[in-house]
Design a protein around this motif. Structure first.
Motif, short mmCIF file in Angstrom:
data_model
loop_
_atom_site.label_atom_id
_atom_site.label_comp_id
_atom_site.label_asym_id
_atom_site.label_seq_id
_atom_site.Cartn_x
_atom_site.Cartn_y
_atom_site.Cartn_z
N LEU A 1 9.12 -1.67 -6.46
CA LEU A 1 8.74 -1.93 -7.94
C LEU A 1 10.18 -2.08 -8.51
O LEU A 1 11.01 -1.31 -8.12
CB LEU A 1 8.01 -0.90 -8.37
CG LEU A 1 6.27 -1.00 -8.16
CD1 LEU A 1 5.83 0.24 -8.74
CD2 LEU A 1 5.81 -2.35 -8.50
N PRO A 2 10.18 -3.08 -9.29
CA PRO A 2 11.55 -3.14 -10.18
C PRO A 2 11.82 -2.05 -11.03
O PRO A 2 10.81 -1.64 -11.64
CB PRO A 2 11.43 -4.39 -11.02
CG PRO A 2 10.03 -4.71 -11.18
CD PRO A 2 9.26 -4.16 -9.63
N GLY A 3 12.97 -1.36 -10.94
CA GLY A 3 13.36 -0.05 -11.73
C GLY A 3 12.73 0.94 -11.31
O GLY A 3 13.48 2.02 -11.46
N VAL A 4 11.54 1.03 -10.52
CA VAL A 4 11.26 2.38 -9.87
C VAL A 4 10.52 2.11 -8.42
O VAL A 4 9.72 1.12 -8.40
CB VAL A 4 10.01 2.89 -11.02
CG1 VAL A 4 8.76 2.28 -11.19
CG2 VAL A 4 9.79 4.49 -10.53
N ASN A 5 10.86 3.10 -7.81
CA ASN A 5 10.23 3.10 -6.47
C ASN A 5 8.97 3.66 -6.27
O ASN A 5 8.61 4.69 -7.20
CB ASN A 5 11.00 3.90 -5.60
CG ASN A 5 10.75 4.18 -3.92
OD1 ASN A 5 9.83 4.34 -3.78
ND2 ASN A 5 11.83 3.68 -3.11
N GLY A 6 7.96 3.01 -5.57
CA GLY A 6 6.57 3.58 -5.60
C GLY A 6 6.20 5.02 -5.23
O GLY A 6 5.61 5.89 -5.59
N PRO B 1 9.88 6.60 8.16
CA PRO B 1 10.15 7.86 7.29
C PRO B 1 9.49 7.57 6.01
O PRO B 1 9.05 8.70 5.38
CB PRO B 1 11.62 7.80 7.10
CG PRO B 1 11.92 6.97 8.25
CD PRO B 1 11.07 6.02 8.76
N MET B 2 9.38 6.56 5.49
CA MET B 2 8.87 6.22 4.52
C MET B 2 7.14 6.65 4.50
O MET B 2 6.86 6.99 3.61
CB MET B 2 8.90 4.82 3.68
CG MET B 2 8.78 4.31 2.42
SD MET B 2 8.84 2.54 2.09
CE MET B 2 10.47 2.08 2.14
N THR B 3 6.57 6.06 5.40
CA THR B 3 5.25 6.39 5.70
C THR B 3 4.83 7.72 5.78
O THR B 3 3.75 8.32 5.21
CB THR B 3 4.81 5.52 7.05
OG1 THR B 3 5.27 4.34 7.27
CG2 THR B 3 3.36 5.49 7.14
N VAL B 4 5.64 8.53 6.47
CA VAL B 4 5.33 9.81 6.54
C VAL B 4 5.55 10.50 5.25
O VAL B 4 4.65 11.56 5.08
CB VAL B 4 6.67 10.53 7.71
CG1 VAL B 4 6.39 12.19 7.58
CG2 VAL B 4 6.41 9.98 8.92
N VAL C 1 -3.59 8.15 0.83
CA VAL C 1 -4.76 7.83 1.65
C VAL C 1 -4.29 6.97 2.72
O VAL C 1 -4.76 7.22 3.93
CB VAL C 1 -5.75 7.19 0.72
CG1 VAL C 1 -7.18 6.88 1.59
CG2 VAL C 1 -6.28 8.12 -0.39
N GLU C 2 -3.77 5.99 2.46
CA GLU C 2 -3.22 4.92 3.71
C GLU C 2 -1.83 4.29 3.24
O GLU C 2 -1.69 4.31 1.96
CB GLU C 2 -4.21 4.07 3.94
CG GLU C 2 -4.20 3.14 5.00
CD GLU C 2 -4.00 3.71 6.32
OE1 GLU C 2 -3.02 4.31 6.61
OE2 GLU C 2 -5.11 3.76 7.03
N PHE C 3 -1.29 4.06 4.06
CA PHE C 3 -0.06 3.42 4.22
C PHE C 3 -0.03 1.90 4.73
O PHE C 3 -0.02 1.89 6.02
CB PHE C 3 1.38 4.08 4.46
CG PHE C 3 2.57 3.67 3.91
CD1 PHE C 3 3.08 4.36 3.12
CD2 PHE C 3 3.43 2.51 4.49
CE1 PHE C 3 4.41 4.05 2.49
CE2 PHE C 3 4.38 2.05 4.14
CZ PHE C 3 5.26 2.67 2.83
N LEU C 4 -0.16 0.69 4.15
CA LEU C 4 -0.32 -0.67 4.69
C LEU C 4 0.86 -1.49 4.43
O LEU C 4 1.19 -1.46 3.42
CB LEU C 4 -1.63 -1.20 4.02
CG LEU C 4 -3.05 -0.64 4.16
CD1 LEU C 4 -3.95 -1.20 3.61
CD2 LEU C 4 -3.26 -0.44 5.76
N THR C 5 1.12 -2.15 5.63
CA THR C 5 2.32 -3.29 5.43
C THR C 5 1.92 -4.62 5.41
O THR C 5 0.88 -4.94 5.95
CB THR C 5 3.30 -3.06 6.63
OG1 THR C 5 3.61 -1.51 6.92
CG2 THR C 5 4.52 -3.86 6.68
N LYS C 6 2.39 -5.18 4.38
CA LYS C 6 1.99 -6.58 4.14
C LYS C 6 2.68 -7.50 5.27
O LYS C 6 3.59 -7.36 5.70
CB LYS C 6 2.47 -7.10 2.78
CG LYS C 6 2.04 -6.32 1.63
CD LYS C 6 2.91 -6.78 0.46
CE LYS C 6 3.01 -5.94 -0.88
NZ LYS C 6 3.71 -6.64 -1.98
N PRO C 7 2.01 -8.50 5.55
CA PRO C 7 0.35 -8.85 5.40
C PRO C 7 -0.55 -7.71 6.04
O PRO C 7 -0.39 -7.49 7.47
CB PRO C 7 0.28 -10.36 5.84
CG PRO C 7 1.12 -10.56 6.78
CD PRO C 7 2.40 -9.43 6.57
#
Lengths: 687, 136
Positions: free
Chosen positions: B60-65, B91-94, B102-108
């Protein structure tokens, strides 16, 4: 007896008077006629008892008659001699010899008796008149005395006239002698002066004169001739002396010329060199004209001119002309001049002929021929520039191509300057044409090299951006896939909702289009293309680049702020190259903020600037410019990044400069850096 | 079902197309959703009475999710989160999962995967809400 005594007395008195009258001749000897008559009349008044006496002399020296009148003392004091003369006019003009007349007294009261006598045989000399109031006048003795006096006067006057004539002749002679003498003096003076002038003229013109009597071997030299040959004036000039001074290389020919002339007796004209005692070399030109002297021998008169200076000037001129030709050859520049009326060439230099491929032997080509040689595609441009200069009587500068018969194309830059006559009319153009083909080609290859380098920079940069770009394409693709699935879901229902399915499909189209757009722009940046100039909207470029770099800014949590002037004029430039500059500057800003805590903001601003320019600023809140290294950052291979090539800013600056703009950087307060660049909105004349 | 108990799915993604796509998908399965382009706009939104969950974009712009996840936790906002990301790594997923995602989904992503994750998140929230009154 008494009567006899009186008679004796009277005779004695008469003799005395006669002696007196005769003595007059001695008195007036050497006198002027006028003076003589005066003396005569004075004596007659004294001797005779007359009241007046007058005389008329017919021709004086100046031709007009002279009248002299004397009045006795006892006459009326108011009587005027002039009036007496006028009254006696009739008797003074005619011969009234020995006649006695009585007339009214012109000098007083009563009547007078007058007696007149001619002077000379037929009164050719004049008339003598005497008058008295006495009734017995003139007595016999008075008549005798008057006649004798008249004769004496005639003789004296004749002598006087003769001696006067002699004197006049002598005087005239003397005058003529004096005249001739002064004429001669003047002529001598004139001669002396003209000789001085001649000598001066000879000295000034470095021309000496000479005479040469072949038979007796006598040579006469003017002062200047001595000076030219550098011989003492006391030297006797000889052919040998001349040959002694002659340059050894010319001696044989000079000797031959002189010998032949002395035999043929014909005019000769030759040029040769002299070697002076100091060793210096002189050029002389000798012209001689043959004459025959009084004894029939050959004689030459002539002139010898020292032409050393002329030769040197000619040599210098030749040298400077050859230097000019050499300079024209080296710079591939031909000079020319042509007349506006008719377009005739007045001057075309050799180099001009060489550049245009015309033959100097055939003379200057006509306007039409010159026009034909201009490249067909550039003829209108060439003609237009000249027509405009003619209209404005102004300078012109035009670049065009010429097409030679063999098919060779040359790039030419012509610069022309108008020449006006005294009344301000345009008469001709002078100027030069330079073959700029080589520099055109160099420019072309430089442009190519810069384009290649810029391309490499773009490809490298884009390579680094692969992940970001992939994400940017991935985003609409992910949306499209989701929308596609949604669409299928609506359709797969027991009662398919077509409305919703259509809405989803419309979103798919939009997403795919966006993905394709990004790929297109990316591909454009990868494309290797010849730089192109078109009208570019800078704000649009900025917005496009923000989209391309959005993943990158998002990834590093950088917010992007824009401040774009709404009424920004378009600039002429190469879209891809300008995009590249923006990309480099924005990526630099992003790089500078990667490691920074706190606000990360990339601000991009566009605005109008002076001189019809557009100013674009990219500002970041990053680490700022490297300290003390100012302009170094724009040098090639300068980098502070571990993975940088050090080409980005250097290439960006050369791109901006090739667009006629400027690129510079400055630190921000309190932190970060700003990069500024300007672009001209004017259409540049230069290609 | 009581409309007040109807579940709400909040979506925070800076990409408008992505927001529209997710909203469309949720609509096709009858789920109500609210979308936000900026994370902090969501912070200002009052939580509904019914069960809810958050679909949060990582970039996200300005701030990380992930930072925003911690921010929410710090603020005491307990909402199950389903992460979506354009370029996820392990690492990000972990990190996300450890923080309770709840879940970590990669687009698409597959539509069903997202719907499954959302259902799971809503269930978790429903459960949490049931437990909460007992705790009170």
């Amino acid at each position: 007896m008494e009567k006899t005594a009186d008679e004796v007395k009277r005779l004695q008195s008469c003799i005395n008077d006669l002696i007196s009258v005769l003595a007059l001749a001695a008195i007036w000897s050497g006198s002027e006629s006028c003076q003589m008559l005066g003396t005569l009349l004075d004596s007659l008044l004294a001797i005779l008892r007359v009241d007046f006496a007058c005389a008329r002399l017919n021709d004086s020296i100046d031709g007009s008659p002279i009248e002299v009148v004397r009045l006795a003392q006892r006459q009326h004091p108011s009587a005027q001699p002039q009036e007496v003369g006028q009254a006696l006019g009739r008797w003074l003009s005619g011969d009234q010899t020995a006649s006695r007349f009585v007339i009214p007294n012109p000098a007083g009261e009563g009547e007078v008796a007058i007696a007149s006598f001619s002077l000379g045989l037929q009164d050719e000399i004049g008339v003598l008149v005497a008058g008295s109031r006495r009734a017995d006048f003139p007595t016999d003795i008075e008549l005798l005395l008057l006649r004798v006096a008249a004769n004496q006067a005639a003789i004296g006057l004749q002598e006087a006239r003769r001696s006067g004539d002699q004197k006049r002749v002598a005087e005239a002679l003397e005058r003529r002698v004096a005249e001739r003498t002064s004429q001669l003096t003047a002529v001598n003076e004139e001669l002396r002066r003209s000789q001085a002038y001649l000598a001066e003229a000879q000295r000034l013109s470095h021309t000496g004169s000479f005479g040469w009597r072949v038979s007796i071997g006598e040579i006469l030299w003017s002062e200047e001739s001595f000076r030219i040959f550098q011989y003492d004036r006391m030297t006797k000039p000889t052919v040998e002396l001349i040959l002694q001074r002659t340059h050894p290389e010319d001696a044989a020919l000079v000797k031959q010329t002189i010998e032949r002339a002395s035999q043929d007796g014909k005019d000769f004209d030759h040029e040769y060199r002299l070697v002076m005692p100091s060793g210096s070399v002189k050029y002389v030109h000798v012209v001689a004209h043959a004459l025959s002297d009084e004894s029939g021998g050959i004689e030459f008169v002539g002139a010898v001119t020292d032409t050393t200076e002329t030769k040197r000037a000619e040599e210098a001129l030749r040298r400077s002309e050859s230097n000019l030709a050499e300079a024209q050859r080296l710079t591939h520049t031909g000079s020319w001049a042509w007349r506006v009326a008719g377009g005739d060439a007045l001057h075309l230099s050799e180099e001009w002929y060489r550049i245009y491929g015309f033959d100097t032997e055939k003379g200057p080509p006509a306007w039409e021929e010159r026009l034909q040689r201009t490249h067909p595609e550039d003829r209108a441009k060439w003609q237009g520039a000249i027509d405009r200069a003619i209209g404005e009587k102004s300078d012109y500068e035009v670049e065009f191509r010429i097409l030679l018969p063999g098919g060779t194309v040359k790039y030419i830059r012509s610069v022309g300057h108008p020449v006006l006559n005294a009344s301000g009319d345009l008469v001709q153009f002078v100027g030069s044409s330079t073959d700029i083909s080589a520099s055109k080609r160099a420019e072309e290859s430089l442009r190519q090299a810069q384009a290649d380098l810029a391309h490499i920079n773009r490809v490298t940069t884009m390579g680094e951006l692969t992940a970001s770009l992939a994400h940017e394409v991935n985003q609409p693709i992910a949306a499209a896939i989701t929308n596609a699935n949604t669409c299928l879901r609506w359709l797969a229902r027991d009662h398919p909702d077509l409305e919703e399915a259509r809405a989803a499909a419309a979103r798919i189209v939009k997403d795919s289009t966006r993905a394709a757009e990004i790929i297109k722009r990316t591909r454009l940046l990868f494309k290797k293309d010849i730089p192109d100039r078109e009208l570019v909207d800078v704000n649009e470029l900025i917005r496009e680049m923000i989209v391309l770099l959005r993943s990158e800014t998002t990834r590093y949590s950088i917010s992007v702020r824009t401040e774009l002037a709404a009424d920004l004029p378009q600039v002429t430039g190469d879209r891809v190259q300008l995009q590249q500059v923006l990309m480099n500057l924005m990526l630099n800003g992003i790089d500078a903020m990667k490691e920074v805590d706190g606000t990360r903001e990339l601000a991009i601003k566009s605005q109008g600037a002076e001189n019809e320019q557009v100013l674009v600023t990219t500002s970041d809140t990053g680490v700022g410019l490297p300290a003390q290294q100012g302009d170094q950052i724009f040098k090639a291979f300068f980098t502070t990044k571990s993975h940088g090539t050090g080409m980005g800013l250097s290439i960006s600056r050369s791109i901006i400069e090739s667009h006629g703009g400027r690129l510079w950087a400055a630190d921000n307060s309190p932190r970060g850096a700003s990069f500024y660049f300007t672009l001209s909105t004017k259409v540049e004349a230069k290609e | 079902m009581n409309p007040a108990d109807a579940p709400t799915v909040f979506v925070v993604d800076d990409d408008a197309a992505m927001r529209a796509a997710i909203q469309g998908l949720l609509k096709s399965v009858g789920l109500r959703s609210e979308t936000f382009g900026i994370a902090h706009e969501f912070l200002g939104r009052k939580r509904p009475d019914g069960p809810s969950c958050l679909v949060l974009d990582v970039s996200l712009p300005g701030v990380n999710g992930l930072d925003f996840q911690r921010e929410l936790a710090d603020a005491g906002v307990q909402i199950p989160i389903v992460f979506i990301t354009g370029h996820g790594d392990i690492p990000m997923t972990v990190k996300a999962m450890k923080s309770g995602a709840v879940e970590f989904l990669t687009k698409p992503f597959q539509d069903q995967d997202l719907l499954d994750a959302i259902r799971q998140a809503l269930d978790r929230d429903r459960l949490a809400r049931q437990q909460q009154p007992t705790a009170e």
